[in-house]
Scaffold this motif. Structure first.
Motif, short mmCIF file in Angstrom:
data_model
loop_
_atom_site.label_atom_id
_atom_site.label_comp_id
_atom_site.label_asym_id
_atom_site.label_seq_id
_atom_site.Cartn_x
_atom_site.Cartn_y
_atom_site.Cartn_z
N HIS A 132 0.99 -1.51 -0.09
CA HIS A 132 0.00 0.24 -0.07
C HIS A 132 0.60 1.42 0.17
O HIS A 132 0.03 2.52 -0.09
N SER A 133 2.27 1.08 0.92
CA SER A 133 3.12 2.39 0.43
C SER A 133 3.55 2.95 -0.96
O SER A 133 3.30 4.07 -1.31
N GLU A 134 3.61 1.77 -1.30
CA GLU A 134 3.88 1.98 -2.68
C GLU A 134 2.98 2.46 -3.74
O GLU A 134 3.31 3.32 -4.29
N ILE A 135 2.07 1.47 -3.74
CA ILE A 135 1.19 1.92 -4.63
C ILE A 135 0.10 3.73 -4.20
O ILE A 135 0.50 4.81 -5.00
N LEU A 136 0.70 4.11 -3.15
CA LEU A 136 0.30 5.72 -2.86
C LEU A 136 1.78 6.68 -2.85
O LEU A 136 0.71 7.57 -3.58
N VAL A 137 2.43 6.49 -3.08
CA VAL A 137 3.83 7.00 -3.65
C VAL A 137 3.64 6.78 -5.44
O VAL A 137 4.27 7.58 -5.34
N ALA A 138 3.19 5.80 -6.24
CA ALA A 138 2.79 6.31 -7.26
C ALA A 138 2.21 6.89 -7.59
O ALA A 138 1.54 7.68 -8.72
N LEU A 139 1.02 6.93 -6.94
CA LEU A 139 0.05 7.83 -7.28
C LEU A 139 0.08 9.00 -6.60
O LEU A 139 -1.03 10.21 -7.77
N ALA A 140 0.66 9.48 -6.29
CA ALA A 140 0.89 10.94 -5.60
C ALA A 140 1.84 11.59 -6.46
O ALA A 140 1.95 12.76 -6.61
N ARG A 141 2.54 10.67 -7.28
CA ARG A 141 3.60 11.17 -8.16
C ARG A 141 2.75 11.30 -9.58
O ARG A 141 2.87 11.80 -10.09
N ARG A 142 1.81 10.83 -9.63
CA ARG A 142 1.25 10.91 -11.08
C ARG A 142 -0.65 11.26 -10.24
O ARG A 142 -1.52 11.07 -10.29
N PRO A 143 -0.83 13.21 -10.34
CA PRO A 143 -1.94 13.39 -9.49
C PRO A 143 -3.33 12.99 -10.34
O PRO A 143 -3.68 13.24 -10.68
N GLU A 144 -2.43 12.88 -12.06
CA GLU A 144 -3.63 12.88 -13.07
C GLU A 144 -4.03 11.12 -12.98
O GLU A 144 -5.07 11.70 -13.56
N GLY A 145 -3.56 10.62 -11.94
CA GLY A 145 -4.25 8.87 -12.03
C GLY A 145 -3.30 7.80 -13.24
O GLY A 145 -2.75 8.87 -14.64
N LEU A 146 -4.03 7.16 -13.30
CA LEU A 146 -2.43 6.04 -14.14
C LEU A 146 -4.48 4.51 -14.12
O LEU A 146 -5.21 5.03 -13.18
N SER A 176 -8.73 -2.60 -3.79
CA SER A 176 -9.76 -2.46 -2.80
C SER A 176 -10.00 -1.83 -1.68
O SER A 176 -10.80 -2.03 -0.62
N ARG A 177 -8.86 -3.49 -1.29
CA ARG A 177 -8.29 -3.13 0.46
C ARG A 177 -8.29 -1.82 1.09
O ARG A 177 -8.47 -1.28 1.78
N LEU A 178 -7.26 -1.08 0.09
CA LEU A 178 -6.65 -0.19 0.57
C LEU A 178 -7.89 0.85 0.56
O LEU A 178 -8.06 1.80 1.45
N LEU A 187 11.19 4.46 0.71
CA LEU A 187 11.01 3.32 1.23
C LEU A 187 12.03 2.90 0.85
O LEU A 187 12.21 1.71 -0.67
N PRO A 188 13.24 2.61 1.57
CA PRO A 188 14.47 1.73 1.04
C PRO A 188 14.30 0.61 0.95
O PRO A 188 15.31 0.03 -0.15
N GLY A 189 13.60 -0.35 1.11
CA GLY A 189 13.10 -1.79 1.17
C GLY A 189 12.36 -2.19 -0.45
O GLY A 189 12.41 -3.28 -0.76
N SER A 190 11.70 -0.56 -1.34
CA SER A 190 10.88 -1.55 -1.86
C SER A 190 11.93 -1.32 -2.97
O SER A 190 12.62 -0.56 -3.45
N GLY A 191 11.42 -2.91 -3.93
CA GLY A 191 11.09 -2.91 -5.53
C GLY A 191 10.72 -2.15 -6.80
O GLY A 191 11.50 -3.35 -7.26
N ALA A 192 9.83 -1.86 -6.25
CA ALA A 192 8.85 -1.14 -7.01
C ALA A 192 9.59 -0.36 -8.43
O ALA A 192 9.96 0.00 -7.44
#
Length: 420
Positions: free
Chosen positions: A254-268, A293-295, A344-349
């Motif tokens: 969920h952290s990775e999802i939020l970072v990705a969405l925060a960087r793209r406010p227009e949406g994905l 859905s869980r998020l 997110l130092p442990g992330s590989g996304a």
């Protein structure tokens, strides 16, 4: 003297004590031996100062010039409580020929006010606005040590690590964000032997408590009318989300999802988000939709996370965006102040990895270009900078000649390790 953070008991002789401390300081700086008269808090600080290669005969440097100091100071959270601090301290400082000072969490003096003659004398040792008095560059001193140990502390005479400061007495207390507990800086009272009394430490403690209480009153009350979402993802594997008065620790995904969405406010779109988050095709769109859905259902709510495309429906105040904005405006010191570590130092996304590298590279390049030894040291001595060879090289070239041998040895060791 029952309080270990107080330098002198009320009935102590400052002159006699000063001489004893000066001899102990000379022994420590020449032979590295700690003598008995030194308080434990001071001895520990002297050791940290020595490990940081602080020279006892040099003065701190001014890091924030007039062009950068004004905007940085105006935007700092402690600017909001300066009227309270002045109301409580200004008359005491002026009448007693003392100084009041407030620094940020890196020990940079943002405000230095008080008696004119005291300000002039303090200027000779660079106790001025914009100078950095962190323990790692200025040795043992009240504001720097109070931040280092996160406790109120009084420092008297030759307890100061720098010899030019040993005619002064100071007492300081850290200031915290009442919502997060994070250290924002410290409030300090500096003067002569008349401050060598337990009441000066009690005084700054009371001022710090009053300032923190005022900050709490100024903070907007949490509730459904607060639209902004705050996302903290630097220096932590699981991001912290503050939304509508709730503090939520997110899972790694969920952290990775939020970072990705925060960087793209227009949406994905779902397919775009899948590419941003996963390195291979082992995760199906169905799995990603289930995560989203869980998020939405358990954490954000349907009014905070839209679909088609997936996007955050409210403004997001992300700590990593703060760093990049400050870098873009040339405020390097402020950018480093906001940088709590790798994203997110442990992330590989893939999206996180790209952004992590970009922020690190931009900040590193800005620090090296600035060439400020204090800022370079902040990075080099951090957990993420301890093996950063380019920064260590830059630091070795930026410090005074007396400090270079140890740093050059560190550079050679890192170079050998990374070549081998």
């Amino acid at each position: 003297m029952t309080d270990p953070w107080v330098a002198l008991a009320a009935d102590a002789d400052p002159g006699e004590r000063s001489g004893v401390l000066r001899r102990a300081h000379d022994v420590f700086t020449s032979a590295g031996r700690l003598e008995q008269p030194v308080r434990a808090v001071v001895g520990a600080s002297w050791r940290r100062s020595a490990r940081a290669r602080v020279s006892p005969d040099e003065a701190p440097v001014v890091e924030l010039g007039p062009d950068e100091l004004g905007p940085y100071r105006a935007a700092h959270p402690l600017a909001r409580v300066m009227p309270v601090i002045r109301e409580l301290m200004s008359a005491y400082a002026t009448d007693g020929e003392h100084l009041l000072a407030v620094c940020d969490a890196h020990g940079r003096l943002l405000w230095v006010e008080g008696h004119t003659a005291a300000r002039r004398a303090a200027g000779a040792m660079n106790f001025v606005e914009g100078a950095r008095w962190a323990e790692s560059v200025a040795g043992t001193n009240a504001p720097g040590t109070a931040i280092a140990v996160d406790r109120p502390v009084q420092v008297f005479a030759a307890e100061h690590f720098l010899r030019p400061v040993q005619q002064w007495t100071c007492a300081a207390a850290p200031l915290h964000d009442p919502r997060t507990g994070r250290v924002l800086g410290a409030v300090d009272i500096t003067g002569g032997d008349r401050l060598a009394h337990p009441h000066s430490l009690a005084f700054v403690q009371a001022v710090a408590r009053a300032a923190e209480s005022h900050l709490a009153l100024l903070a907007p009350p949490p509730g459904p009318d607060v639209d902004a979402v705050r996302l903290s993802a630097l220096g932590r594997d699981e991001a912290l989300l503050v939304a509508r008065g709730r503090r939520l620790r997110l899972s790694r995904r969920h952290s990775e999802i939020l970072v990705a969405l925060a960087r793209r406010p227009e949406g994905l779109s779902g397919d775009e988000l899948l590419v941003e988050l996963y390195e291979d095709e082992s995760v199906t769109p169905v799995t990603l939709r289930a995560e989203l859905s869980r998020l939405r259902r358990r954490l954000l709510g349907p009014d905070l996370l839209d679909s088609r495309p997936y996007r955050l429906a409210v403004p997001v105040d992300a700590d990593f965006d703060t760093v990049t904005r400050r870098l873009g405006s040339g405020a390097v010191a402020a950018a480093l102040d906001a940088y709590a570590g790798p994203l997110l130092p442990g992330s590989g996304a893939p999206a996180v990895v790209r952004l992590r590298r970009r922020i690190e590279e931009q900040l590193r390049a800005a620090l090296i270009a600035r060439g400020d030894p204090g800022l370079l040291a902040d990075w080099a001595y951090s957990p993420w900078g301890e093996e950063d060879l380019p920064v260590w090289r830059a630091l070795a070239g930026a410090v005074p000649a007396s400090q270079r041998p140890a740093l050059q040895a560190r550079v050679r060791g890192l170079d050998a390790e990374q070549r081998g």
